[in-house]
Design an enzyme around this catalytic site. Sequence first.
Site, PDB file in Angstrom:
ATOM      1  N   CYS A  81       0.842  -1.201   0.000  1.00  0.00           N
ATOM      2  CA  CYS A  81       0.000   0.000   0.000  1.00  0.00           C
ATOM      3  C   CYS A  81       0.879   1.254   0.000  1.00  0.00           C
ATOM      4  O   CYS A  81       1.663   1.448  -0.920  1.00  0.00           O
ATOM      5  CB  CYS A  81      -0.975  -0.037   1.166  1.00  0.00           C
ATOM      6  N   HIS A 188      -3.810  -4.841   0.005  1.00  0.00           N
ATOM      7  CA  HIS A 188      -3.311  -5.371   1.270  1.00  0.00           C
ATOM      8  C   HIS A 188      -3.367  -6.896   1.266  1.00  0.00           C
ATOM      9  O   HIS A 188      -4.428  -7.457   1.562  1.00  0.00           O
ATOM     10  CB  HIS A 188      -4.156  -4.830   2.431  1.00  0.00           C
ATOM     11  N   GLU A 190      -2.256  -8.866   3.412  1.00  0.00           N
ATOM     12  CA  GLU A 190      -2.537  -9.332   4.784  1.00  0.00           C
ATOM     13  C   GLU A 190      -4.007  -9.212   5.151  1.00  0.00           C
ATOM     14  O   GLU A 190      -4.425  -9.698   6.198  1.00  0.00           O
ATOM     15  CB  GLU A 190      -1.640  -8.572   5.777  1.00  0.00           C
TER      16      GLU A 190
END
Lengths: 207, 251
Positions: A81, A188, A190
Site C-alpha cells: 500500500c 493489502h 494481509e
Amino acid sequence: MKIKILDIGISNLQSVINAFESINKTILICEDHKDIKNGDAFVLPGVGSFDFGMKSLIEKNYVDALNNEVINKNKPILGICLGMQLLFTCGYENNQETNGLGFADGEVKKMKIHDFKNYKLPHVGWNDVKILNNNGLFKDIKDGTDFYFIHSFYAQPVNKNIISALSNNSVDFMCAFEKDNIFGVQFHPEKSQKSGLQLLKNWCELI
Amino acid sequence: MIKIRLIPTLLLKKGHLVRSENFIKHNIIGDPYHEVKRFNQWNVDELIYLIIDENPENTNQSIELLKNISKSCFMPLTFGGQIKSMKDIHLRFQNGADKITLNTYAYRKPDLVMEASKVFGKQAIVGSIDYRDINGEKKIFINGGKTLIDVSPIEWAKELEKIGVGEILLQNIDRDGTAVGYDVETIELISSSLNIPVIALSGVGKFEHYVDGVKAGASAVSAANIWHFKEMADHLGKTVMRQHKIPIRIG
C-alpha cells in the site's frame, strides 16, 4: 532468511506480522536504523499519507540504511500500500511534492475519477486484478482474483515492463510490480484472506 | 470492477456482543471470539466493530478484546466508539484496526478529523452519522444517539467529506434493530451528493434489503442483528445480491 518489517509509526504492523506467522514465516520488527543491516529481506507496510510516511523514514534514519541494503546489496523489499508508493521517485499527497525512496522510477498521483456515480474515491474494497506476470508474486493465483484495496493515490511507473498486475477504478492502474529485488503491491495481501496469504507465500519463495 | 461489500457490524458492550434496538435496548447475544471465528470461516468482506461502552474502563477492556480478535483475522477491520483524540486513534491502529470511525468527536472537534486524515490518510478515517426523524425532519445525533444536533444528515455528510473522511457509515436510529429495511431515501440523497463511499446500516431484516441499499447508491451494505439470527447469513445474503446482478466477491 531473516525478514524484517519496518515500522513507520502509522501502520497496522500487527496484521502483517500475523499474516506471515500464519504461513509459518517469522518476521521481526526492525528496532532502529542500525538493525536494518541485520535483515535479509524487508517488508515496508503502511497506511497513511506519502509525506508523513517519508517524514517518518527520514526521522528514523531509515533512508540511507535501506538504500545500502536494497540498492547496494540487492536485498529484497516488499512494499505494501503506502509502503509500495514510497518505493517510487516522488508523491503528491497533501498538496505537496515529496521525494520517495526512489527504488523504482515513477510518480504517485491521485486517482482521476471520470464518473463519480459509479466510482468513488477513496478506492475502498475488493477489486479484481488482471495478472500480467503469473510467475512471480501471482504464481498459483487465478487471473481476476479479488484483493482488498484502500487508497486514493496510485503509482505510475516509468517502465511499464515492471507491472505484474493491473486493477481498475474508472481507469486502469498498476496494483503490483516486480523489479529484480524490489516488489510492491497496492492492495493489502494481509487483509485479502487466502489469496493474500498465497501472495505472501510466493514472495517468500522468490526471495 | 470494485465489488459491493457486505459487512457485519458488531456491537461491543463491556466485552460482550450485544444486539441493539433504537440505540436504547441492548441485549447480550454472544461471545465475540466465537463469532469472529465464524466470520473468518465464512470469509466475509470486512468487519466493523463499534464499542458502545460509556465507561472508559470498559472501553479498555473492549480494545484488549479487539487486539486478540485481530490476531486471527485476515480481513479489514474498522473500530469505532469512544474515540476522542489522536492518541485514541493511534491506539486503535496499534491494536489491529485498519480504519476507525468518528462520530461525536468529528462533530465536536472537526480539527481531529483534519489532522487524522492528514496523518493516517483519509481512507483510514470513516465518518459515522447517526440520525433520526424529528417532527418530519431528519436530524443528526451524537453521544450514541443521546444528543440532538440541529443539522441534517446531508449537510453533515457534505461537511465530513470536506474535512477529510474517506467513507460515511450511515445509521438511522429509528430503524436500528427494527428489521423494516434501510432508509433508502437518505442513502440515495447522500451517496449521489458525495464522491466518497457510503456504507448503509440499520434496518436490515431480510437479505433483499441489501439490494435496496445498493440500488440507492451505497458502496457497501452492512447490518448487525441479521448476522446473529439467520444461518449462513453471508452466503445467503450474497446469493440474493448476485440474483439481482450486484457485483460481489465470492470468497
